[in-house]
Scaffold this motif. Structure first.
Motif, PDB file in Angstrom:
ATOM      1  N   ILE A   1     -69.031 -12.790 -23.637  1.00  0.00           N
ATOM      2  CA  ILE A   1     -69.001 -11.344 -23.431  1.00  0.00           C
ATOM      3  C   ILE A   1     -70.087 -10.720 -24.286  1.00  0.00           C
ATOM      4  O   ILE A   1     -70.242 -11.065 -25.451  1.00  0.00           O
ATOM      5  CB  ILE A   1     -67.632 -10.768 -23.840  1.00  0.00           C
ATOM      6  N   SER A   2     -70.831  -9.774 -23.728  1.00  0.00           N
ATOM      7  CA  SER A   2     -71.832  -9.076 -24.527  1.00  0.00           C
ATOM      8  C   SER A   2     -71.250  -7.725 -24.947  1.00  0.00           C
ATOM      9  O   SER A   2     -70.499  -7.100 -24.205  1.00  0.00           O
ATOM     10  CB  SER A   2     -73.122  -8.895 -23.740  1.00  0.00           C
ATOM     11  N   PHE A   3     -71.599  -7.304 -26.141  1.00  0.00           N
ATOM     12  CA  PHE A   3     -71.058  -6.078 -26.708  1.00  0.00           C
ATOM     13  C   PHE A   3     -72.130  -5.003 -26.762  1.00  0.00           C
ATOM     14  O   PHE A   3     -73.315  -5.294 -26.690  1.00  0.00           O
ATOM     15  CB  PHE A   3     -70.531  -6.346 -28.127  1.00  0.00           C
ATOM     16  N   GLU A   4     -71.691  -3.753 -26.926  1.00  0.00           N
ATOM     17  CA  GLU A   4     -72.601  -2.622 -27.038  1.00  0.00           C
ATOM     18  C   GLU A   4     -72.252  -1.824 -28.284  1.00  0.00           C
ATOM     19  O   GLU A   4     -71.076  -1.697 -28.650  1.00  0.00           O
ATOM     20  CB  GLU A   4     -72.494  -1.715 -25.809  1.00  0.00           C
TER      21      GLU A   4
ATOM     22  N   GLN B   1     -70.875  -1.090 -34.948  1.00  0.00           N
ATOM     23  CA  GLN B   1     -72.020  -0.409 -35.562  1.00  0.00           C
ATOM     24  C   GLN B   1     -73.296  -1.238 -35.432  1.00  0.00           C
ATOM     25  O   GLN B   1     -74.366  -0.686 -35.246  1.00  0.00           O
ATOM     26  CB  GLN B   1     -71.741  -0.139 -37.053  1.00  0.00           C
ATOM     27  N   GLU B   2     -73.162  -2.559 -35.573  1.00  0.00           N
ATOM     28  CA  GLU B   2     -74.313  -3.465 -35.486  1.00  0.00           C
ATOM     29  C   GLU B   2     -73.911  -4.723 -34.738  1.00  0.00           C
ATOM     30  O   GLU B   2     -72.760  -5.159 -34.815  1.00  0.00           O
ATOM     31  CB  GLU B   2     -74.793  -3.872 -36.886  1.00  0.00           C
ATOM     32  N   ILE B   3     -74.886  -5.320 -34.038  1.00  0.00           N
ATOM     33  CA  ILE B   3     -74.665  -6.562 -33.308  1.00  0.00           C
ATOM     34  C   ILE B   3     -75.744  -7.552 -33.745  1.00  0.00           C
ATOM     35  O   ILE B   3     -76.931  -7.247 -33.679  1.00  0.00           O
ATOM     36  CB  ILE B   3     -74.757  -6.346 -31.778  1.00  0.00           C
ATOM     37  N   ASP B   4     -75.327  -8.729 -34.214  1.00  0.00           N
ATOM     38  CA  ASP B   4     -76.260  -9.777 -34.612  1.00  0.00           C
ATOM     39  C   ASP B   4     -76.019 -10.970 -33.687  1.00  0.00           C
ATOM     40  O   ASP B   4     -75.186 -11.836 -33.954  1.00  0.00           O
ATOM     41  CB  ASP B   4     -76.037 -10.171 -36.077  1.00  0.00           C
ATOM     42  N   ASN B   5     -76.757 -10.992 -32.555  1.00  0.00           N
ATOM     43  CA  ASN B   5     -76.574 -12.055 -31.563  1.00  0.00           C
ATOM     44  C   ASN B   5     -76.951 -13.433 -32.102  1.00  0.00           C
ATOM     45  O   ASN B   5     -76.362 -14.434 -31.712  1.00  0.00           O
ATOM     46  CB  ASN B   5     -77.381 -11.764 -30.302  1.00  0.00           C
TER      47      ASN B   5
ATOM     48  N   LEU C   1     -70.572  -9.241 -35.584  1.00  0.00           N
ATOM     49  CA  LEU C   1     -70.509  -7.799 -35.326  1.00  0.00           C
ATOM     50  C   LEU C   1     -70.166  -7.095 -36.627  1.00  0.00           C
ATOM     51  O   LEU C   1     -69.404  -7.622 -37.435  1.00  0.00           O
ATOM     52  CB  LEU C   1     -69.397  -7.465 -34.325  1.00  0.00           C
ATOM     53  N   LYS C   2     -70.711  -5.903 -36.811  1.00  0.00           N
ATOM     54  CA  LYS C   2     -70.278  -5.068 -37.931  1.00  0.00           C
ATOM     55  C   LYS C   2     -69.514  -3.907 -37.313  1.00  0.00           C
ATOM     56  O   LYS C   2     -70.039  -3.168 -36.480  1.00  0.00           O
ATOM     57  CB  LYS C   2     -71.456  -4.548 -38.751  1.00  0.00           C
ATOM     58  N   LEU C   3     -68.241  -3.779 -37.707  1.00  0.00           N
ATOM     59  CA  LEU C   3     -67.365  -2.739 -37.173  1.00  0.00           C
ATOM     60  C   LEU C   3     -67.048  -1.725 -38.260  1.00  0.00           C
ATOM     61  O   LEU C   3     -67.010  -2.065 -39.446  1.00  0.00           O
ATOM     62  CB  LEU C   3     -66.035  -3.337 -36.700  1.00  0.00           C
ATOM     63  N   MET C   4     -66.761  -0.512 -37.849  1.00  0.00           N
ATOM     64  CA  MET C   4     -66.209   0.500 -38.750  1.00  0.00           C
ATOM     65  C   MET C   4     -64.729   0.594 -38.409  1.00  0.00           C
ATOM     66  O   MET C   4     -64.356   0.986 -37.305  1.00  0.00           O
ATOM     67  CB  MET C   4     -66.901   1.847 -38.575  1.00  0.00           C
ATOM     68  N   VAL C   5     -63.900   0.176 -39.377  1.00  0.00           N
ATOM     69  CA  VAL C   5     -62.455   0.137 -39.191  1.00  0.00           C
ATOM     70  C   VAL C   5     -61.824   1.179 -40.109  1.00  0.00           C
ATOM     71  O   VAL C   5     -62.194   1.302 -41.273  1.00  0.00           O
ATOM     72  CB  VAL C   5     -61.906  -1.269 -39.521  1.00  0.00           C
ATOM     73  N   SER C   6     -60.848   1.925 -39.575  1.00  0.00           N
ATOM     74  CA  SER C   6     -60.156   2.933 -40.371  1.00  0.00           C
ATOM     75  C   SER C   6     -58.983   2.263 -41.097  1.00  0.00           C
ATOM     76  O   SER C   6     -58.023   1.819 -40.476  1.00  0.00           O
ATOM     77  CB  SER C   6     -59.646   4.059 -39.475  1.00  0.00           C
TER      78      SER C   6
ATOM     79  N   VAL D   1     -66.619  -3.736 -41.622  1.00  0.00           N
ATOM     80  CA  VAL D   1     -66.061  -5.086 -41.595  1.00  0.00           C
ATOM     81  C   VAL D   1     -66.977  -5.945 -40.730  1.00  0.00           C
ATOM     82  O   VAL D   1     -67.347  -5.536 -39.628  1.00  0.00           O
ATOM     83  CB  VAL D   1     -64.630  -5.088 -40.991  1.00  0.00           C
ATOM     84  N   GLU D   2     -67.347  -7.132 -41.237  1.00  0.00           N
ATOM     85  CA  GLU D   2     -68.191  -8.045 -40.460  1.00  0.00           C
ATOM     86  C   GLU D   2     -67.317  -9.160 -39.903  1.00  0.00           C
ATOM     87  O   GLU D   2     -66.582  -9.808 -40.643  1.00  0.00           O
ATOM     88  CB  GLU D   2     -69.305  -8.616 -41.336  1.00  0.00           C
ATOM     89  N   LEU D   3     -67.398  -9.354 -38.590  1.00  0.00           N
ATOM     90  CA  LEU D   3     -66.586 -10.366 -37.916  1.00  0.00           C
ATOM     91  C   LEU D   3     -67.439 -11.156 -36.935  1.00  0.00           C
ATOM     92  O   LEU D   3     -68.490 -10.685 -36.491  1.00  0.00           O
ATOM     93  CB  LEU D   3     -65.443  -9.702 -37.136  1.00  0.00           C
ATOM     94  N   GLU D   4     -66.955 -12.345 -36.576  1.00  0.00           N
ATOM     95  CA  GLU D   4     -67.624 -13.126 -35.541  1.00  0.00           C
ATOM     96  C   GLU D   4     -67.178 -12.609 -34.174  1.00  0.00           C
ATOM     97  O   GLU D   4     -66.109 -12.024 -34.039  1.00  0.00           O
ATOM     98  CB  GLU D   4     -67.284 -14.598 -35.702  1.00  0.00           C
ATOM     99  N   PHE D   5     -68.022 -12.853 -33.164  1.00  0.00           N
ATOM    100  CA  PHE D   5     -67.736 -12.373 -31.809  1.00  0.00           C
ATOM    101  C   PHE D   5     -66.333 -12.780 -31.338  1.00  0.00           C
ATOM    102  O   PHE D   5     -65.628 -12.002 -30.741  1.00  0.00           O
ATOM    103  CB  PHE D   5     -68.750 -12.926 -30.803  1.00  0.00           C
ATOM    104  N   TRP D   6     -65.962 -14.017 -31.609  1.00  0.00           N
ATOM    105  CA  TRP D   6     -64.693 -14.518 -31.087  1.00  0.00           C
ATOM    106  C   TRP D   6     -63.478 -13.907 -31.769  1.00  0.00           C
ATOM    107  O   TRP D   6     -62.364 -14.077 -31.303  1.00  0.00           O
ATOM    108  CB  TRP D   6     -64.650 -16.048 -31.175  1.00  0.00           C
TER     109      TRP D   6
END
Length: 188
Positions: free
Chosen positions: A132-135, A155-159, A164-169, A177-182
Motif C-alpha cells: 500500500i502506498s501512503f500520502e 507527516q513524512e514518508i521514507d520509502n 512513516l512519521k505520524l503526528m499522534v495525539s 511517532v516513527e513507525l514502519e509501514f506494516w
C-alpha cells in the motif's frame, strides 16, 4: 550484456490469468531441451512487496503485469522480416498462451529502452516495497507497538527505509511517532 543474451527480441505474450508461471516454465523447459527453435528465454517481471496479514508482516512476490510474460525470441527473419513460422507456432501452441500483444498478426517487439527499464526495475537491489502506498496528510490507525489503536496523520514518508512519521495525539498533545509501514492500517 553477453552474446547469448543479445540474441532475439523481447515480445509480450498474453497468458490465461494465473498461468504465467506455468507458461514460463513450459517454454523454459522446451528451450533447455532444444525443442524451441528461435526462442531463447521467457521472463516474468516481479517485485517483492510487504503487507500485514492477520497481524503478521509477510513478504510476497507480485507480478508487474499479471496475465503477461516476456519472451526473447527471433520472431522475424532478419533478412526478409517475415514471421518465423516455427517460433510463432511454438509460442502460440504452449498451453495457457492467448497470443502476442501489439500489432495483431504482426506483433511489435519491445524497444531496447523499454526492456532496459523493465530489467532495471526488477533487478535493482531495493528495499521491499509496501503493498500500500501512503500520502502525506492521510490519517492511519496504528495496529502494532506501544501506540496500538491510536490514530495519526502522516507527516513524512521514507520509502527507502519503509518508515512513516505520524503526528499522534497523546494526552491532548501532538507527538511525532516513527513507525514502519506494516505497523499502520489505513482508516476506512
Amino acid at each position: 550484456m553477453d552474446e547469448k543474451r543479445s540474441l532475439g527480441q523481447w515480445f509480450v505474450v498474453q497468458t490465461l490469468s494465473g498461468q504465467e508461471n506455468k507458461v514460463r516454465d513450459s517454454i523454459q523447459r522446451q528451450v533447455q531441451l532444444g525443442d524451441a527453435v528461435g526462442v531463447y528465454e521467457a521472463y516474468i517481471p516481479t517485485e517483492k512487496v510487504s503487507e500485514v496479514r492477520q497481524g503478521k508482516k509477510t513478504t510476497t512476490t507480485r507480478k508487474h503485469f499479471p496475465g503477461y510474460i516476456l519472451v526473447r525470441m527471433d520472431l522475424y527473419d532478419p533478412q526478409t522480416n517475415i514471421i518465423n513460422e516455427d517460433a510463432w507456432y511454438f509460442i502460440r501452441n504452449v498451453q495457457g498462451v492467448i497470443g502476442f500483444i501489439g500489432g495483431g498478426n504482426t506483433p511489435m517487439p519491445l524497444s531496447e529502452s523499454e526492456v532496459n527499464d523493465l530489467f532495471r526495475q526488477t533487478h535493482e537491489e531495493e528495499a521491499i516495497k509496501p503493498k500500500i502506498s501512503f500520502e502525506i496528510g492521510e490519517t492511519v490507525r496504528i495496529c502494532d507497538g506501544a501506540f496500538e489503536n491510536f490514530e495519526g496523520a502522516i507527516q513524512e514518508i521514507d520509502n527507502e527505509r519503509g518508515k512513516l512519521k505520524l503526528m499522534v495525539s497523546i494526552f491532548g498533545r501532538s507527538t511525532p511517532v516513527e513507525l514502519e509501514f506494516w505497523q499502520v492500517d489505513r482508516e476506512l
